[in-house]
Scaffold this motif. Structure first.
Motif, PDB file in Angstrom:
ATOM      1  N   ARG A 101      -5.446  -3.244   4.766  1.00  0.00           N
ATOM      2  CA  ARG A 101      -4.247  -4.082   4.917  1.00  0.00           C
ATOM      3  C   ARG A 101      -3.496  -4.199   3.594  1.00  0.00           C
ATOM      4  N   SER A 139      -1.671  -0.922   3.073  1.00  0.00           N
ATOM      5  CA  SER A 139      -0.538  -0.852   4.001  1.00  0.00           C
ATOM      6  C   SER A 139       0.610  -1.742   3.525  1.00  0.00           C
ATOM      7  N   ARG A 140       0.280  -2.946   3.116  1.00  0.00           N
ATOM      8  CA  ARG A 140       1.315  -3.880   2.640  1.00  0.00           C
ATOM      9  C   ARG A 140       1.988  -3.342   1.374  1.00  0.00           C
ATOM     10  N   GLN A 184       4.419  -0.551   2.336  1.00  0.00           N
ATOM     11  CA  GLN A 184       5.609  -0.980   3.062  1.00  0.00           C
ATOM     12  C   GLN A 184       6.514  -1.884   2.237  1.00  0.00           C
ATOM     13  N   GLN A 185       5.946  -2.879   1.570  1.00  0.00           N
ATOM     14  CA  GLN A 185       6.752  -3.890   0.903  1.00  0.00           C
ATOM     15  C   GLN A 185       7.012  -3.610  -0.578  1.00  0.00           C
ATOM     16  N   ASP A 197       3.607 -12.091  -3.770  1.00  0.00           N
ATOM     17  CA  ASP A 197       3.642 -11.820  -2.337  1.00  0.00           C
ATOM     18  C   ASP A 197       2.482 -12.597  -1.715  1.00  0.00           C
ATOM     19  N   VAL A 221       1.246 -12.842   1.311  1.00  0.00           N
ATOM     20  CA  VAL A 221       0.389 -12.077   2.225  1.00  0.00           C
ATOM     21  C   VAL A 221      -0.534 -11.163   1.428  1.00  0.00           C
ATOM     22  N   LEU A 222       0.018 -10.509   0.427  1.00  0.00           N
ATOM     23  CA  LEU A 222      -0.768  -9.629  -0.428  1.00  0.00           C
ATOM     24  C   LEU A 222      -1.846 -10.419  -1.172  1.00  0.00           C
TER      25      LEU A 222
END
Length: 107
Positions: free
Chosen positions: A27, A30-31, A34-35, A75, A77-78
């Motif tokens: 995850r 992936s983050r 994308q970000q 971030d 979420v990160l």
């Protein structure tokens, strides 16, 4: 019998924690892709701009996650996945050691 269930529960919790550690790593990657593509490019490419091999990319990602750069991205979420990535192996080892100690005590 209840000790046997506790033993199996501890073993399963340890294995699940190790698996979740790798899910968190996926995850995170992936983050980042994308970000934060510019930061991912530092991990996925060498100095010449060529793609690095998967084992090298994995090592570079590990080093990046241990560095102070990730919290600096601000971030949430990160940071949450990074925190889980750091805590889950410790939790997994605690579960496994508890299971093995229970097994040792009850033999």
């Amino acid at each position: 019998m209840p000790l046997g269930l506790l033993y199996l529960g501890l073993l399963l919790a340890g294995v699940a924690s190790f698996l979740l550690h790798y899910v968190a790593l996926g995850r995170l990657a992936s983050r980042l892709r994308q970000q934060h593509p510019d930061k991912w490019k530092i991990i996925a490419q060498d100095e010449r701009g060529l793609a690095v091999s998967p084992p090298m990319r994995w090592m570079r990602l590990q080093n990046a996650l241990r560095s102070p750069v990730m919290p600096a991205l601000e971030d949430p979420v990160l940071n949450r996945w990074r925190r889980l990535w750091r805590i889950l192996p410790l939790l997994a080892w605690a579960f496994l050691i508890a299971a093995f100690a229970l097994r040792w005590i009850t033999r």
